[in-house]
Design an enzyme around this catalytic site. Structure first.
Site, PDB file in Angstrom:
ATOM      1  N   GLN A  72     -22.941  10.159  27.596  1.00  0.00           N
ATOM      2  CA  GLN A  72     -22.435   8.782  27.586  1.00  0.00           C
ATOM      3  C   GLN A  72     -21.713   8.435  28.893  1.00  0.00           C
ATOM      4  OE1 GLN A  72     -22.801   6.226  25.439  1.00  0.00           O
ATOM      5  NE2 GLN A  72     -24.144   7.445  24.155  1.00  0.00           N
ATOM      6  N   SER A  73     -22.116   9.025  29.987  1.00  0.00           N
ATOM      7  CA  SER A  73     -21.442   8.855  31.265  1.00  0.00           C
ATOM      8  C   SER A  73     -21.436   7.405  31.750  1.00  0.00           C
ATOM      9  CB  SER A  73     -22.127   9.732  32.317  1.00  0.00           C
ATOM     10  OG  SER A  73     -21.653   9.425  33.615  1.00  0.00           O
ATOM     11  N   ASN A  74     -20.238   6.865  31.961  1.00  0.00           N
ATOM     12  CA  ASN A  74     -20.111   5.528  32.554  1.00  0.00           C
ATOM     13  C   ASN A  74     -20.611   5.546  33.994  1.00  0.00           C
ATOM     14  OD1 ASN A  74     -18.902   4.314  30.298  1.00  0.00           O
ATOM     15  ND2 ASN A  74     -16.880   4.964  30.946  1.00  0.00           N
TER      16      ASN A  74
END
Length: 171
Positions: A72-74
């Protein structure tokens, strides 16, 4: 001191805002830099790094941009959005840990039709090796951005070199 290549991506400068209630409770002045107002998705301060990193990628002739992070890396989501905006093909190779279903950033990446791949590893060295393999197989010039970007402090150095100050409300 050299100038660093930069491509404007974010709406800058973002304001510094005093947090009145917290300041009163803590009996000290507390301020927040409003990088949520950069105008690029949910990127916050990550857009600042990408202005330098993607400028370097363009300068080096990259057609493909790789980056990595958690599922879920921004940072990865924003890198993909900005690279595509600049005409480069983003490929995200993410750790297969956490939420990989189409929720949060995975949903955004799906809606943006981005190339997202997962690796079942805890080692970023494995992921960087996979970037090299995929990049070489593509036959295109590629650029790797490490997890979270790697140019911390570059903007500040450039900022200080120009002799500017963040004393105003809208630094």
């Amino acid at each position: 001191m050299q100038d660093f290549p930069r491509i404007p991506l974010a709406v800058l400068s973002t304001p510094i805002q005093k947090l009145e209630n917290i300041s009163r409770l803590l009996n000290t002045n507390v301020y927040i830099k409003r990088d949520d107002l950069t105008g690029i998705g949910l990127g916050g301060n990550k857009a600042r790094k990408l202005e330098f990193l993607l400028a370097d990628a363009k300068r080096k002739g990259a057609e493909v941009v790789f980056t990595t992070g958690g599922a879920q890396s921004n940072h990865a989501m924003l890198t993909a959005a900005c690279a595509k905006k600049l005409g480069m093909e983003p490929i995200l190779i993410l750790k297969k840990r956490g939420v990989t279903e189409r929720k949060g950033n995975q949903l955004l990446e799906y809606l943006m039709d981005r190339d997202v791949r997962f690796m079942d590893t805890d080692s970023y060295n494995d992921i960087y090796a996979e970037m090299d393999r995929v990049g070489k197989a593509s036959g295109k010039k590629h650029y790797k951005i490490p997890c979270g970007g790697s140019n911390a402090g570059v903007e500040l150095v450039s900022f200080l070199h120009r002799g500017e100050s963040e004393a105003s409300d809208h630094a």
